[in-house]
Design an enzyme around this catalytic site. Structure first.
Site, PDB file in Angstrom:
ATOM      1  N   HIS A 206      11.020  -5.340   1.518  1.00 48.43           N
ATOM      2  CA  HIS A 206      10.003  -4.260   1.620  1.00 48.43           C
ATOM      3  C   HIS A 206      11.376  -3.080   1.835  1.00 48.43           C
ATOM      4  O   HIS A 206      12.560  -3.267   1.811  1.00 48.43           O
ATOM      5  CB  HIS A 206       9.709  -4.311   2.679  1.00 48.43           C
ATOM      6  CG  HIS A 206       8.239  -4.689   2.401  1.00 48.43           C
ATOM      7  ND1 HIS A 206       6.857  -4.905   3.080  1.00 48.43           N
ATOM      8  CD2 HIS A 206       8.162  -6.120   2.568  1.00 48.43           C
ATOM      9  CE1 HIS A 206       6.322  -5.029   3.009  1.00 48.43           C
ATOM     10  NE2 HIS A 206       6.658  -6.527   2.636  1.00 48.43           N
ATOM     11  N   CYS A 237       2.982  -4.259   6.153  1.00 45.24           N
ATOM     12  CA  CYS A 237       2.295  -4.742   6.738  1.00 45.24           C
ATOM     13  C   CYS A 237       1.858  -4.075   8.297  1.00 45.24           C
ATOM     14  O   CYS A 237       2.222  -3.403   8.404  1.00 45.24           O
ATOM     15  CB  CYS A 237       3.456  -6.002   7.179  1.00 45.24           C
ATOM     16  SG  CYS A 237       3.324  -6.626   8.583  1.00 45.24           S
TER      17      CYS A 237
END
Length: 304
Positions: A206, A237
């Site tokens: 990420h 997330c």
């Protein structure tokens, strides 16, 4: 240059975080376009409870509707035995199991301890036995957890060993909240590949703190050739404070292609698909290449 494998996760990791439900037919069309653009794997969906992730409530319909292009692996994330049974009926090529290295994150994510997750995985392996469906084992928060901090490398190695003992054919090391640093990535990947030479390892980054592509390069230097990415940089997330999207597929392919790496993806097609996704979602995507263009897109020097 070395062959690098691009694995697209937008229709699972990306769409699960969107405020809107993307219509089934648009998901199918997007996956088909990505397949024809040359991605090596697509994480199509997740066989999770529709109550938990409403945006993926059409998992069966999407799996049934996509074109299975030869050479492309179509995978789905599964959380439990019921998900495994659904994936088997849909004839997924692969299922993706996920457990966090961090106990705290695992409890927040799936409401289980790590040991309880692996007990569940044993049941899943039993369901999938004899189906020909491969299992990939993902370790979330491999490089760091927003609740516990940096993860111990020996713990990571032990959990990989548990996955392999379970029958997983491949492993994903996921930087779920964008806490990895390039040096850390190189050191851990080198250690893993030294312990298990030839093991198919995927890195899932990420870009929360802007180090995603730098981490890719250190992963390649250590010997990793498989990378998850999300079209337009979508994703995140829901159980990690501050987590933002995955590394952007077109940004990743652009970097690798202009460095001379062998990638199967057609960059121009990918950029057009990403621009179309921006229109579908009706909001700006985090990716850079759809804003700035390729480094070969030159501008006129004429003055009016």
């Amino acid at each position: 240059m070395e062959r690098i494998y691009i694995q697209e996760v937008v229709t699972r990791d990306g769409f699960q975080m969107e405020d809107q439900f993307v219509p089934t037919e648009r998901k199918i069309a997007l996956i088909d376009r990505l397949s024809h653009a040359g991605v090596d794997k697509v994480e199509v969906t997740s066989f999770v409870s529709p109550k938990a992730v409403p945006n993926l409530r059409d998992a069966e319909e999407v799996m049934a509707g996509i074109e299975r292009k030869p050479g492309v692996t179509y995978t789905a994330l599964i959380p439990n035995v019921k998900g495994a049974e659904r994936a088997a009926v849909c004839q997924a090529d692969e299922v993706n199991l996920v457990v966090s290295v961090s106990e705290t994150h695992n409890l927040k994510n799936v409401r289980r301890t790590v040991d309880e997750s692996f007990s569940n995985f044993h049941d899943i392996a039993g369901v999938l036995s004899g189906t020909g469906i491969q299992m990939n084992g993902t370790l979330a928060t491999t490089f760091g957890c927003p609740f516990e901090g940096r993860m111990d490398e020996d713990r990571v190695m032990g959990l990989i060993n548990q996955y392999l003992a379970l029958g997983a054919e491949s492993i994903t090391l996921a930087d779920t909240t964008g806490m990895a640093t390039p040096k850390q990535v190189y050191q851990l990947c080198e250690k893993v590949l030294d312990r298990w030479p030839g093991l198919p390892v995927t890195l899932h980054f990420h870009n929360t703190r802007g180090m995603g592509l730098a981490n890719v390069m250190e992963g390649i230097r250590a010997g990793v050739t498989r990378f998850d990415a999300s079209l337009g940089g979508l994703g995140g997330c829901p159980f990690a404070p501050g987590a933002t999207g995955n590394i952007c597929t077109e940004d990743l392919v652009h970097m690798l292609a202009f460095m001379g790496y062998d990638v199967n993806v057609n960059l121009d097609q990918l950029i057009e698909i990403s621009k179309g996704l921006e229109k579908t979602l009706n909001h700006e995507l985090p990716g850079q290449i759809i804003k700035a263009g390729k480094i070969t897109d030159l501008h006129s020097t004429s003055y009016s």
